[in-house]
Design a protein around this motif. Structure first.
Motif, mmCIF file in Angstrom:
data_model
loop_
_atom_site.group_PDB
_atom_site.id
_atom_site.type_symbol
_atom_site.label_atom_id
_atom_site.label_comp_id
_atom_site.label_asym_id
_atom_site.label_seq_id
_atom_site.Cartn_x
_atom_site.Cartn_y
_atom_site.Cartn_z
ATOM 1 N N PRO A 214 10.753 -0.055 -2.203
ATOM 2 C CA PRO A 214 9.685 0.901 -1.899
ATOM 3 C C PRO A 214 9.318 1.724 -3.131
ATOM 4 N N ILE B 12 6.981 -0.150 -5.438
ATOM 5 C CA ILE B 12 5.597 -0.136 -4.954
ATOM 6 C C ILE B 12 4.880 1.079 -5.519
ATOM 7 N N GLN C 183 8.283 -4.332 2.472
ATOM 8 C CA GLN C 183 7.432 -3.782 1.425
ATOM 9 C C GLN C 183 6.142 -4.593 1.310
#
Lengths: 157, 175
Positions: free
Chosen positions: B160, B163, B84
């Motif tokens: 993820p 993010i 990430q």
């Protein structure tokens, strides 16, 4: 017999586990018993940031060790307990204090119990007063006189 | 009529308290905002992980929005987080690492094995800079704005989804 032996073994194991656990936390030597007392109470009043509800004097977490080191250093540098607590709160937040301070976000926490006690007191007073009024109001003068007459009728032949 | 209302008061109080406590159930007990939120990144002067001769200080953060990631070779979640971070670096976000309680060899080995999204890594073998930041475990990530002020704090592994939901919007807000 087997049961006793089992219990004894279990007890011994528990005792050993306790010793292992105690061994994980470093022992500090203090010349001054007052210092030692302050160190103990400070490390018992600060909460470990990673653990679920453990004081830093009772936790093996690396951050707790660092915090104990810092408490020790600051004590040796003659800093006040208040300063040491502030130092930790500045870095790790209010979370580290077992005794939350009285401030904007904690008014409810501190005020609610006292508020509830006062509210309860007011309620009791109101209820008692209402009852007293009710019993005083229950009989009018004529009713009282009639009642007295009824009671006394049986007594006077 | 008022008597009726008074009788209803405990029920209303109970409902209000229930809503309040019910909300508490959905809170993550591990999530706490950093105590340094909206404050300056603590002053420091440290060697970089790669080069003991090179020193960096808090002026590192001036002029650019930076994600500061605290990691260690000993930390399994940091390895899981690496893809990430590489993704964030690919998106042009500036990343600075803090090598937390590692030796140089272990830290360098980690970057070789898992990739290096960091512009520079601050070497913090004793963890004293991390202590000033209130780091209580790795990984932890701080967003520092172009004035060097801490604006966002992420504790633990960045997924993820994190993010998309948290990191990118926060970075956008301060850029």
């Amino acid at each position: 017999m087997a049961v006793i032996r089992l219990t004894l073994t279990g007890f011994l194991l528990l005792l050993m586990a306790g010793m292992v656990h105690a061994g994980a936390i470093e022992v500090r030597e203090f010349d001054d018993p007052v210092m030692e007392q302050r160190y103990r109470s400070l490390t018992a009043s600060l909460r470990c940031p990673t653990c679920e509800n453990q004081a830093i004097n009772d936790s093996d977490a690396p951050v707790s060790r660092d915090m104990r080191d810092r408490v020790y250093e600051m004590l040796m540098a003659d800093r006040a307990d208040m300063e040491i607590r502030d130092h930790m709160v500045e870095r790790f937040g209010n979370y580290v204090l077992y005794n939350p301070r009285l401030e904007g976000r904690t008014y409810l926490l501190w005020g609610l119990p006292a508020g509830l006690v006062v509210l309860g007191g007011i309620l009791v007073v109101l209820v008692v007063r209402a009852r007293r009024n009710a019993s005083a109001r229950a009989l009018s003068v004529e009713e009282r006189a009639r009642l007295d007459a009824l009671i006394n009728r049986g007594r006077t032949p | 009529m008022t008597r009726r209302l008074i009788l209803l008061l405990p029920l209303i109080g109970f409902l209000v308290l229930s809503v309040f406590l019910y909300q508490g159930l959905s809170l993550n007990p591990f999530h706490r905002d950093s105590a340094l939120m909206a404050r300056d990144f603590p002053a420091f002067n440290k060697e970089t992980l790669k080069d003991p001769e090179q020193r960096v200080d808090e002026s590192l953060f001036l002029g650019q929005v930076t994600l500061v990631n605290v990691w260690g070779e000993w930390c399994p979640e940091c390895k899981r987080e690496m893809p990430q971070l590489l993704d964030l670096a690919d998106r042009g976000i500036r990343l600075v690492g803090i090598s937390y309680k590692d030796t140089r060899e272990k830290g360098m080995g980690f970057l070789q094995d898992f990739g290096d999204p960091f512009e520079v890594n601050i070497f913090d073998p004793e963890g004293d800079l991390s202590f000033e930041l209130g780091v209580y475990g790795a990984p932890e990530t701080f967003l520092v704005d172009r004035e060097g002020i801490i604006r966002y704090h992420h504790t633990g592994y960045i997924s993820p989804e994190d993010i998309r939901k948290h990191i990118l919007p926060e970075v956008g807000k301060w850029q």
